[in-house]
Structures are given as structure tokens and as C-alpha cells.
Design a protein around this motif. Structure first.
Motif, short mmCIF file in Angstrom:
data_model
loop_
_atom_site.label_atom_id
_atom_site.label_comp_id
_atom_site.label_asym_id
_atom_site.label_seq_id
_atom_site.Cartn_x
_atom_site.Cartn_y
_atom_site.Cartn_z
N VAL A 27 27.98 50.40 -51.10
CA VAL A 27 29.06 51.37 -51.28
C VAL A 27 30.27 50.82 -50.53
O VAL A 27 30.14 49.95 -49.68
CB VAL A 27 28.66 52.76 -50.72
CG1 VAL A 27 27.48 53.34 -51.48
CG2 VAL A 27 28.37 52.70 -49.23
N PRO A 28 31.46 51.33 -50.84
CA PRO A 28 32.62 50.84 -50.11
C PRO A 28 32.56 51.19 -48.63
O PRO A 28 32.16 52.30 -48.27
CB PRO A 28 33.81 51.54 -50.79
CG PRO A 28 33.24 52.61 -51.64
CD PRO A 28 31.80 52.31 -51.86
N ALA A 129 38.44 54.54 -57.78
CA ALA A 129 37.14 53.92 -57.53
C ALA A 129 36.68 53.10 -58.73
O ALA A 129 36.22 51.96 -58.59
CB ALA A 129 36.10 54.99 -57.17
N TRP A 134 33.94 50.04 -58.66
CA TRP A 134 32.81 50.86 -58.24
C TRP A 134 32.40 51.81 -59.36
O TRP A 134 33.19 52.09 -60.25
CB TRP A 134 33.18 51.69 -57.00
CG TRP A 134 33.57 50.86 -55.83
CD1 TRP A 134 34.84 50.62 -55.38
CD2 TRP A 134 32.70 50.15 -54.95
NE1 TRP A 134 34.81 49.80 -54.28
CE2 TRP A 134 33.50 49.49 -54.00
CE3 TRP A 134 31.32 49.99 -54.89
CZ2 TRP A 134 32.96 48.70 -52.98
CZ3 TRP A 134 30.78 49.20 -53.88
CH2 TRP A 134 31.60 48.57 -52.94
N ILE A 168 30.64 57.68 -54.83
CA ILE A 168 31.09 56.32 -55.11
C ILE A 168 30.00 55.36 -54.69
O ILE A 168 29.43 55.48 -53.60
CB ILE A 168 32.40 56.00 -54.34
CG1 ILE A 168 33.48 57.04 -54.66
CG2 ILE A 168 32.88 54.59 -54.67
CD1 ILE A 168 34.72 56.93 -53.78
N THR A 170 27.65 51.52 -56.24
CA THR A 170 27.47 50.45 -57.21
C THR A 170 26.70 50.99 -58.41
O THR A 170 25.63 51.61 -58.24
CB THR A 170 26.71 49.27 -56.58
OG1 THR A 170 27.49 48.76 -55.50
CG2 THR A 170 26.46 48.16 -57.59
#
Length: 190
Positions: A27-28, A129, A134, A168, A170
Motif C-alpha cells: 500500500v502507499p 490513487a 494503485w 487504497i 495493490t
């Protein structure tokens, strides 16, 4: 004729949310998330009130929110399927951003326009996103509308409410496209 940003237009015409249950790691991190929040904050905001704020939920916070959803669903007398749906986004979630609508007193800007601004922030965050590569999904559901969940889970005050929870991560599997609106049938020309 204006300058065309064909890539941006193509993105907007073909964008597709990713089901939250299909979002995985990575994830971010904070560095990657800040530009997405910055993009979301460029949403229309009449009167420059900033009638919204963000709460970032990381993986460690998901478990307690899932338990709270379970407890609130039971207290509300919801059936098992509704309770599971309410807690499921937190059971499976890795990272999410709560967009909190913050009503601010204004003689010029009606409360409804502040609500619209918070909704625009949700969509802008979702699109930012997706544009950054993402997978993302905007969820709400009964937990987002339950006042006790809002106050116990996020400490929201009386003039605040959840506009949306943007998950959010992958993308682990691509969803099939769904039927889209018939624009000709929905458009009136005056």
C-alpha cells in the motif's frame, strides 16, 4: 479550441474502481500518500472553507474498527450478513483514508454545498490513487452512517460525519467492466 489533455480525458473516460476486497499489499506509504491527498484537496470548495479532513487508517487500526463494527451491528440488531459486510472492509483492509465532512458555519455557503465538496474530495482521492497506479475503492455502508461508530471509531464531533472511506492498495485481480450509463438517454439539451 482549447488544448486537449488526451491522456487525462482517456483516463477519466475509462477509470474503474477496484473492489476493496481485491486490494492487497503493498500500500502507499506516507510519502506516496501525501501527493494523493494533495490532489484530492484541489476539489471544488466554494468559499475556501475546506469542509473536510482526512483520517488515515493503517493495518494496525483495522482490527479494532472491525471489532467495533461487529459490536455496533449487534447493538443495532442487524443480521449476520449486514454485520459481516460492515466489518468486512476492516477485516480485509490494509490502508484506507476516511474523508470526514466538516460542516462549517457560513452565511454564504450552504451546508449542501459543503457536502458536495466532501463528495468531490472522495472522488478526487479515488481518481488520484487510480492515476498513481494503485487500486482504490470508495466505500460507505451502514458503519459510515452510524453515529456511534463515527464517534467511537474516529472521534468525530457533532458537526462532522463520514463522507466516504477510500481503500487504497495493490490490485490483485482486475474486475470485469460493468455496464455504463446511456449518456444520450440521461442528457437533455436546452
Amino acid at each position: 479550441m482549447p488544448d486537449l489533455n488526451a491522456d487525462a480525458l482517456q483516463f477519466l473516460q475509462t477509470r474503474r474502481s477496484r473492489p476493496a476486497k481485491t486490494l492487497g499489499l503493498p500500500v502507499p506509504d506516507q510519502t506516496a500518500l501525501m501527493p494523493l491527498l494533495t490532489a484530492a484537496a484541489r476539489s471544488p470548495d466554494h468559499g475556501k472553507l475546506e469542509p473536510w479532513r482526512f483520517i488515515v487508517i493503517d493495518r494496525a487500526a483495522m482490527g479494532p474498527l472491525a471489532e467495533l463494527a461487529q459490536a455496533r451491528g449487534t447493538a443495532l440488531g442487524l443480521d449476520a450478513e449486514q454485520i459481516q459486510k460492515g466489518r468486512g472492509q476492516f477485516d480485509l483492509g490494509q490502508l484506507a483514508v476516511v474523508v470526514v465532512e466538516v460542516h462549517k458555519p457560513s452565511e454564504k455557503i450552504p451546508a449542501l454545498e459543503q457536502t458536495y465538496s466532501a463528495g468531490a474530495v472522495c472522488l478526487a482521492l479515488l481518481n488520484a490513487a487510480l492515476a498513481a497506479g494503485w487500486g482504490a475503492n470508495w466505500l460507505s455502508g451502514w458503519v459510515s452512517h452510524d453515529r456511534d461508530f463515527q464517534t467511537q471509531g474516529f472521534g468525530l464531533e457533532a458537526h462532522e460525519r463520514i463522507a466516504g472511506i477510500i481503500h487504497i492498495g495493490t490490485e490483485t485481480s482486475a474486475p470485469p467492466d460493468r455496464p455504463r450509463p446511456d449518456i444520450e438517454a440521461l442528457t437533455t439539451w436546452l
